[in-house]
Design an enzyme around this catalytic site. Sequence first.
Site, PDB file in Angstrom:
ATOM      1  CD  GLU A 156      19.076 -87.100  48.435  1.00 11.09           C
ATOM      2  OE1 GLU A 156      19.870 -87.655  47.643  1.00 11.09           O
ATOM      3  OE2 GLU A 156      18.301 -87.729  49.181  1.00 11.09           O
ATOM      4  CG  HIS A 195      22.121 -87.187  50.391  1.00 14.83           C
ATOM      5  ND1 HIS A 195      21.222 -87.215  51.428  1.00 14.83           N
ATOM      6  CD2 HIS A 195      22.045 -88.408  49.815  1.00 14.83           C
ATOM      7  CE1 HIS A 195      20.635 -88.406  51.475  1.00 14.83           C
ATOM      8  NE2 HIS A 195      21.105 -89.138  50.509  1.00 14.83           N
TER       9      HIS A 195
HETATM   10  O1  TA6 Z   1      19.366 -90.291  48.442  1.00 16.13           O
HETATM   11  C1  TA6 Z   1      18.585 -91.380  48.804  1.00 16.13           C
HETATM   12  C2  TA6 Z   1      19.509 -92.540  49.153  1.00 16.13           C
HETATM   13  O2  TA6 Z   1      20.200 -92.996  48.019  1.00 16.13           O
HETATM   14  C3  TA6 Z   1      18.657 -93.632  49.796  1.00 16.13           C
HETATM   15  O3  TA6 Z   1      18.487 -94.732  48.947  1.00 16.13           O
HETATM   16  C4  TA6 Z   1      19.418 -93.946  51.075  1.00 16.13           C
HETATM   17  O4  TA6 Z   1      20.380 -94.943  50.816  1.00 16.13           O
HETATM   18  C5  TA6 Z   1      20.018 -92.587  51.385  1.00 16.13           C
HETATM   19  O5  TA6 Z   1      20.489 -92.135  50.120  1.00 16.13           O
HETATM   20  C6  TA6 Z   1      21.056 -92.541  52.464  1.00 16.13           C
HETATM   21  O6  TA6 Z   1      22.217 -93.215  52.057  1.00 16.13           O
HETATM   22  P1  TA6 Z   1      23.389 -93.389  53.169  1.00 16.13           P
HETATM   23  O7  TA6 Z   1      24.506 -94.068  52.460  1.00 16.13           O
HETATM   24  O8  TA6 Z   1      23.758 -92.011  53.636  1.00 16.13           O
HETATM   25  O9  TA6 Z   1      22.765 -94.172  54.272  1.00 16.13           O
END
Ligand code: TA6
Length: 296
Positions: free
Chosen positions: A267, A163
Amino acid sequence: MNSAKSSATNVLGHVTFLDGRGDLPMIEVITPWSTAEIYLHGAHVTHFKTNDGHPLLFLSQCSRFEEGQPIRGGIPIIFPWFGPREGLGQHGYARVKAWELKQFSIAPDGSVRVRFRLPDSPDAAKFPACTVEYVVTVSKVLTLELSVTNQSKEVFTYEDCLHTYFTVGNIKDVTVKGLKGASYLDKVDNMARKTETPDVIRIASEVDRTYLDTTSAVEIADAKLGRVIRVEKENSKSTVVWNPWIAKAQQMADYGDEEYHEMVCVESGNVGSNAIKLAPGATSMLKVTLDSSPLR
Ligand code: TA6
């Protein structure tokens, strides 16, 4: 103040073990081309910078560095599920566990390879037995390899994702290329399924898109920093593009209200319908290579 606990070096490459932020154990890597920082917490790469470039990875000034909490920025390892899961939290447990450092090596050219393993835990016990290893190779580029081996006698279906948070000069001067024609789920539109039609993606509001069945490399062109970041991937069918923009930025305690101007997540993994179905005894490896070059 970081206190060096031990270090290893050869003529060209250096590895130092330190107490990082929050006194979490951190590995500092210096190569002839670059520097990097990796926390054992989540086997989380928080920093990568070539000697002649701008830091590649965004790390929030408000990030937590504490057990049980994910670091906000760098490269969170998402495993064994992506997104929310009833009663289990968001984005799996791998990113909040202390990984074991299994090996590191400094090659004759000074590039550094570090191998981590995810230890067993009560969270892992809810899933088929597996061995999870993560290899980070630091050189002129940053290479990440997340391997999962199914040690059980049943098929193990899981999601994985690196990510990655990238630093940009100003999000308004950024374009993301490589996803034209790809189908995606639009999280800011009730997960509506859409197709990417423009040649490049520009970001001027919250963007949260999961592109499916795409193996393409992605390029982030940053006019303000004058560089192109290239995200190459192997054994990955999903790419997620995310910027929280104003409202979501204000809702995240571990993210600065104005930090959406200076980052974008691209990601790489296998999520949703692209989840990995791993046969007993089989191994699957997600590989991502990150590089940057001057914007021509
Ligand atoms: O990758 C995008 C996502 O799924 C967003 O929807 C947002 O939730 C982000 O990940 C960050 O997630 P986190 O749990 O690290 O705050």
